[in-house]
Write a protein that holds these residues in place. Structure first.
Motif, PDB file in Angstrom:
ATOM      1  N   ALA A  31       0.872  -1.153  -0.100  1.00  0.00           N
ATOM      2  CA  ALA A  31      -0.190  -0.220   0.012  1.00  0.00           C
ATOM      3  C   ALA A  31       0.934   1.235  -0.088  1.00  0.00           C
ATOM      4  CB  ALA A  31      -0.881   0.003   1.142  1.00  0.00           C
ATOM      5  N   TYR A  33       0.507   5.666  -0.026  1.00  0.00           N
ATOM      6  CA  TYR A  33      -0.183   6.840   0.174  1.00  0.00           C
ATOM      7  C   TYR A  33       0.554   8.314  -0.231  1.00  0.00           C
ATOM      8  CZ  TYR A  33      -1.598   3.257   3.779  1.00  0.00           C
ATOM      9  OH  TYR A  33      -1.675   2.118   4.315  1.00  0.00           O
ATOM     10  N   VAL A  48      -4.881   6.845  -1.619  1.00  0.00           N
ATOM     11  CA  VAL A  48      -4.439   5.562  -1.067  1.00  0.00           C
ATOM     12  C   VAL A  48      -4.277   4.550  -2.097  1.00  0.00           C
ATOM     13  CG1 VAL A  48      -4.724   3.721   0.480  1.00  0.00           C
ATOM     14  CG2 VAL A  48      -5.350   5.812   1.192  1.00  0.00           C
ATOM     15  N   ASN A  50      -3.886   0.253  -3.014  1.00  0.00           N
ATOM     16  CA  ASN A  50      -3.750  -1.102  -2.400  1.00  0.00           C
ATOM     17  C   ASN A  50      -3.305  -1.730  -3.642  1.00  0.00           C
ATOM     18  OD1 ASN A  50      -3.621  -1.485   0.502  1.00  0.00           O
ATOM     19  ND2 ASN A  50      -5.834  -0.579   0.419  1.00  0.00           N
ATOM     20  N   SER A  94       2.872   1.165   3.566  1.00  0.00           N
ATOM     21  CA  SER A  94       2.634   0.143   4.481  1.00  0.00           C
ATOM     22  C   SER A  94       2.429  -1.192   3.969  1.00  0.00           C
ATOM     23  CB  SER A  94       1.469   0.345   5.295  1.00  0.00           C
ATOM     24  OG  SER A  94       0.219   0.459   4.512  1.00  0.00           O
ATOM     25  N   GLU A  96      -0.262  -4.270   4.527  1.00  0.00           N
ATOM     26  CA  GLU A  96      -1.514  -4.581   5.235  1.00  0.00           C
ATOM     27  C   GLU A  96      -1.194  -5.822   5.941  1.00  0.00           C
ATOM     28  OE1 GLU A  96      -4.639  -4.237   2.502  1.00  0.00           O
ATOM     29  OE2 GLU A  96      -6.149  -5.044   4.012  1.00  0.00           O
ATOM     30  N   SER A  98      -3.064  -8.083   9.483  1.00  0.00           N
ATOM     31  CA  SER A  98      -3.965  -8.168  10.441  1.00  0.00           C
ATOM     32  C   SER A  98      -3.539  -7.702  12.045  1.00  0.00           C
ATOM     33  CB  SER A  98      -4.535  -9.785  10.953  1.00  0.00           C
ATOM     34  OG  SER A  98      -3.417 -10.443  11.246  1.00  0.00           O
ATOM     35  N   GLY A  99      -2.440  -7.446  12.057  1.00  0.00           N
ATOM     36  CA  GLY A  99      -1.895  -6.776  13.425  1.00  0.00           C
ATOM     37  C   GLY A  99      -2.015  -5.413  13.584  1.00  0.00           C
ATOM     38  N   GLY A 100      -2.547  -4.679  12.640  1.00  0.00           N
ATOM     39  CA  GLY A 100      -2.436  -3.257  12.511  1.00  0.00           C
ATOM     40  C   GLY A 100      -1.606  -2.539  11.607  1.00  0.00           C
ATOM     41  N   LEU A 101      -1.880  -1.125  11.393  1.00  0.00           N
ATOM     42  CA  LEU A 101      -1.270  -0.546  10.549  1.00  0.00           C
ATOM     43  C   LEU A 101       0.113   0.302  10.935  1.00  0.00           C
ATOM     44  CD1 LEU A 101      -1.765   0.491   7.376  1.00  0.00           C
ATOM     45  CD2 LEU A 101      -2.987   2.269   8.227  1.00  0.00           C
ATOM     46  N   LYS A 102       1.067  -0.010  10.012  1.00  0.00           N
ATOM     47  CA  LYS A 102       2.199   0.977  10.587  1.00  0.00           C
ATOM     48  C   LYS A 102       2.668   1.433   8.826  1.00  0.00           C
ATOM     49  CE  LYS A 102       4.800  -1.899  12.548  1.00  0.00           C
ATOM     50  NZ  LYS A 102       6.008  -2.719  13.437  1.00  0.00           N
ATOM     51  N   GLN A 103       2.535   2.787   8.869  1.00  0.00           N
ATOM     52  CA  GLN A 103       3.025   3.650   7.468  1.00  0.00           C
ATOM     53  C   GLN A 103       4.161   4.004   7.869  1.00  0.00           C
ATOM     54  OE1 GLN A 103       0.121   6.427   6.498  1.00  0.00           O
ATOM     55  NE2 GLN A 103      -1.464   4.927   6.353  1.00  0.00           N
ATOM     56  N   TYR A 104       5.136   3.976   6.900  1.00  0.00           N
ATOM     57  CA  TYR A 104       6.474   4.440   6.874  1.00  0.00           C
ATOM     58  C   TYR A 104       6.696   5.877   5.915  1.00  0.00           C
ATOM     59  CZ  TYR A 104       7.720   0.553   9.701  1.00  0.00           C
ATOM     60  OH  TYR A 104       7.585  -0.631  10.435  1.00  0.00           O
TER      61      TYR A 104
END
Lengths: 114, 112
Positions: A31, A33, A48, A50, A94, A96, A98-104
């Motif tokens: 993904a 952005y 965004v 994906n 990022s 994708e 299931s543990g959550g979103l971390k964007q760099y």
């Protein structure tokens, strides 16, 4: 940290110019952005992607046109911008999960419209 | 969109002091992130939190996911000059959604 790179770092353009911002991520993420950062305002999500498909367009004016040819590259094409479009444009990626979103984030392109 | 209120907006502290800042939202978040941004650079991820009540450290930084899931806190212990920058909180409201909502930032100045 060179996981997400952006070029150019600085850009000055007139209102009638056409220019493009480039973003490349080397993290294997799926993904990407585009954000706009203006002084004293929260980061504004613009687009965004994906798996190369655009999934979000936050009511961004058509003078901003994104392009995502593959999951590692993202462009933002600029045309007939306004002075109020001057800002720092940030690209992020990022994975994708299931543990959550971390964007760099990349370092950004500082855009000045004259 | 979601509103994140971050406080304080700015802080001036002496080197060696501890720092606390917080972020509150108008709705429940499933993920809280804290970023730091240096001048002329993009935000750098510091800490990610995924469960209510979770307390996570990264060196001198400690962040907590509030038990109401509507707030988060960041503490910096024994501040040093390189801690200067803008600290942003960000939250993910829906599991699986690729959207993060950002606060307006806390600008930290450390006086040597």
């Amino acid at each position: 940290e060179t996981g997400v790179t952006q070029t150019p770092r600085h850009l000055v353009m007139g209102m009638t110019n056409k220019k493009s911002l480039k973003c490349e991520q080397h993290l294997g993420h799926n993904a990407m952005y585009w954000y706009k950062q203006s002084a004293k305002k929260p980061l504004e999500l613009m687009f965004v992607y994906n798996f190369k498909e655009q999934t979000e367009n936050n009511s961004v004016p058509s003078r901003f046109s994104p392009e995502c040819p593959n999951s590692s590259h993202l462009f933002l094409h600029l045309h007939t911008l306004q002075p109020e479009d001057s800002a720092l444009y940030l690209c992020a990626s990022s994975q994708e999960t299931s543990g959550g979103l971390k964007q760099y984030f990349g370092p950004g392109t500082r855009l000045t419209v004259t | 969109g979601q509103q994140l209120n971050q406080s304080p907006q700015s802080m001036f502290i002496q080197e060696g002091e501890d720092v606390s800042m917080n972020c509150t939202s108008s709705s429940i978040f499933n993920t809280w992130l804290w970023y730091k941004q240096d001048p002329g650079e993009g935000p750098v991820l510091l800490i990610a939190l995924y469960k209510a009540g979770e307390l996570t450290s990264n060196g001198r930084l400690t962040a907590q996911f509030g038990i109401t899931r509507k707030d988060s806190f960041l503490n910096i212990s024994a501040s040093i000059p390189s801690d200067v920058g803008i600290y942003f909180c960000a939250g993910q409201a829906l599991t699986g959604a690729n959207n993060l909502f950002f606060g307006t930032g806390t600008r930290l100045t450390v006086i040597p």
